[in-house]
Design an enzyme around this catalytic site. Sequence first.
Site, PDB file in Angstrom:
ATOM      1  N   ALA A   1      39.501  40.647  36.220  1.00  0.00           N
ATOM      2  CA  ALA A   1      38.098  40.409  36.548  1.00  0.00           C
ATOM      3  C   ALA A   1      37.402  41.668  37.035  1.00  0.00           C
ATOM      4  O   ALA A   1      36.220  41.888  36.741  1.00  0.00           O
ATOM      5  CB  ALA A   1      37.988  39.303  37.600  1.00  0.00           C
ATOM      6  N   ASP A   2      38.109  42.522  37.762  1.00  0.00           N
ATOM      7  CA  ASP A   2      37.506  43.736  38.306  1.00  0.00           C
ATOM      8  C   ASP A   2      36.900  44.605  37.204  1.00  0.00           C
ATOM      9  O   ASP A   2      35.918  45.327  37.426  1.00  0.00           O
ATOM     10  CB  ASP A   2      38.547  44.578  39.050  1.00  0.00           C
ATOM     11  CG  ASP A   2      39.505  43.772  39.910  1.00  0.00           C
ATOM     12  OD1 ASP A   2      39.745  42.592  39.584  1.00  0.00           O
ATOM     13  OD2 ASP A   2      40.040  44.328  40.874  1.00  0.00           O
TER      14      ASP A   2
END
Length: 754
Positions: free
Chosen positions: A196-197
């Site tokens: 997700a980062d």
Amino acid sequence: MVLPTRPCVGLLAALFSAAPLPGPVLAQTVGALPPGVEGEWLTARDRPALYTDIAAVPSRQSTMAAVEYVASSQIAAMASEPLALSTGSNLTQMSSNWVAATFYVGASRLARISDDRRTLRFLSAVADHYNYSLRGARSGKTMLNADDIAIGDLYEELYARRGQEGVLMPLRQRLDWQVPYLARADDTPALVWWWADALYMAPPVFARMTALTGDPKYLNAADKEWKRTAARLWVEDEKLFLRDERFKDDGHRQANGDRIYWSRANGWVMGGLARWLEALPADFASRGFYIDLFEKMAGRIAGLQQEDGLWRASLLNPSAYPEAETSGSVFYVYALAWGVNHGLLDRDIYLPHVLKGWAALNRHILPNGLVGAAQKTGDQPVSTAPQDVGLYVSGTYILAGLEVAALNDPIRSLPLAEPARDAAEVIAATTPVPPAPVTVVGPEEIRRRDAEMRATSALSYDPADLNRPSTIAPLAPPPEDQRRPRAVARFAPDRLDDLLWENDRVAHRIYGPALEVREAPSGSGVDVWAKRVRYPFMDRQLKFPNYHVDRGEGLDYYDVGRGRGAGGLGVWYDNKLWTSRNFSTYDIQKTGGDEARFSVTYRPWPVDVVRTVSEVRTFSLPLGSNFTRMTSTLSSNISAPLIVGIGISKRSNDNGRGFVTRDADHGRLMFWEPDNPEHGSLGIALSVDPATIEGFAEDADNYLILIRVTPGQPFTYYMGSAWDRGLDFSSRQSWEDFVAGQSFEFRPIPQEVD
């Protein structure tokens, strides 16, 4: 602040400007700061009052004082540390990795509006130290790593403000390399942006590259991979993202058996969405998808805020890590305030959450000016200590503060414009001058060094002397009075005798005698340009050294090669296509209005050893049509009928060989090219009189439709094109349906007199 006791190794040989140096270069002196470090960076601003009342929007002045204080404190902390050669795992230094890059993102935004130029000088020196380059060159996987792209935002910011091409070139080269992988046609088991980062690190850089260059390939490629990542990690029922796919399995669960939804992972996504939407064009097809996602996340996140104004490391199980945690919270304050400021979130609903969160963040600013209670680097919730800090927190605190300050202003529309170019004085004032070598000691050496630097500037060749357009700049729209749709034709001796024609839907060219001399074996194939504007654009695009780059209005990425391109012809004899060279003469009869019309001649060419053929052809492209009408008259030294092959060049790539449609009943040959990951697909259609068809054929270079022709008698056929990234057709099916609905007149039209 204690000064460093050992040199910052390799630190900051800052940008050598092409402009004359403003004054003498001062010598190094014993006991001075390490090379490149400026004393001003090492002293933070005075600590302001940080308390805010959650019942009212804080003033711009008080908010900016807090932002400037934290920014200057973080710069002082970074500048006071030696710089290691290997920067991959650095957590506190002036690195090129994602940790530092996320601070640069916030600091760059602050530098846009701050009266204090120290921040921009610091950022300039860091970027120059790394030669505007990126980590990750060791392997294909690391070349695709989103974390290593994050620093690209700094380079884009400096380019936007200064227009120096070299600042953007290394980043653009890396993104160009990545585009085909992000834009791959088929889904793959492994994602490029698999955590997700990554949605914070890379997509905004791609979106800004499109904004800066005009080339939509970066945005389109990023859009594809963004949606792939969302399809794997977004959990609709929870309105949250998993950090990565490991957190779907039973081995990555909370103690109570529930899934783990990490605060900072979802913070990266919300912050990334804000930055992505800032650069996304207002008419971008997927814009609604991202706004909907942002609004869903905002509603869910607001409901998970804790009583103290922060969010816990484990969003759905706050008791698992009950201590204060800022590295996720700072993103939520930023994103929610951003959503209010841009009219995506209801102010009455979300403002209390923003003010409560902002006050909480300020309570965790440590005596050294950094934001404490920041979870360390990692991939899931862990316990956090009050004194823990992180560059990603201070950088995003700046973004949050800028948005809190903007709560005092009217709503701002999206997308945001890139910053305006700085004046020469600003560039000079914010570009550190390289320190002189340590050998420059004493007045005589200082004078000699000064003379050397002035000579370097005076004697160096300046590419600007040629007055060529930037290789990076987008295509500037023409003046308002030149934007009306019209059909135009132009002979272009400035482009080796090309003959160009276009209308409001399509653009083409054929090649003339100058190119025939320079680039044998160029020939009589027809070129197709991809176009997405209603007004003429070919002339302005051709002014760039590389017009094969999309700068927002279209490009020439079609390779005619040795083939017929889109509708070139030849004589089919003995299972071989015999073709002419480039056109020899031309006559433009109509241009600039509702029709472009011209004629060309082709010198005689041999058909094996049995005959010689020459051609006169008239081209007519009316406004509003995708089809050019071509009327050809072939002359021959033998009166016997000819079999003429009208062709479309073959294409293949990793996505296949495209789609060929042969329809003798309706006199059609169509080809939809395989998808080009950078530029999409072109569709070509030929239409001939069905009564003249002899069949279909192909050779190594072309698909051919064969017709029977009598020498000396004119015959008419039509060539049309479409681009799935243009304005009219988004798919092969929509193009072929359109072609099927067209009717064509094949009887020769008497030549008009204008």
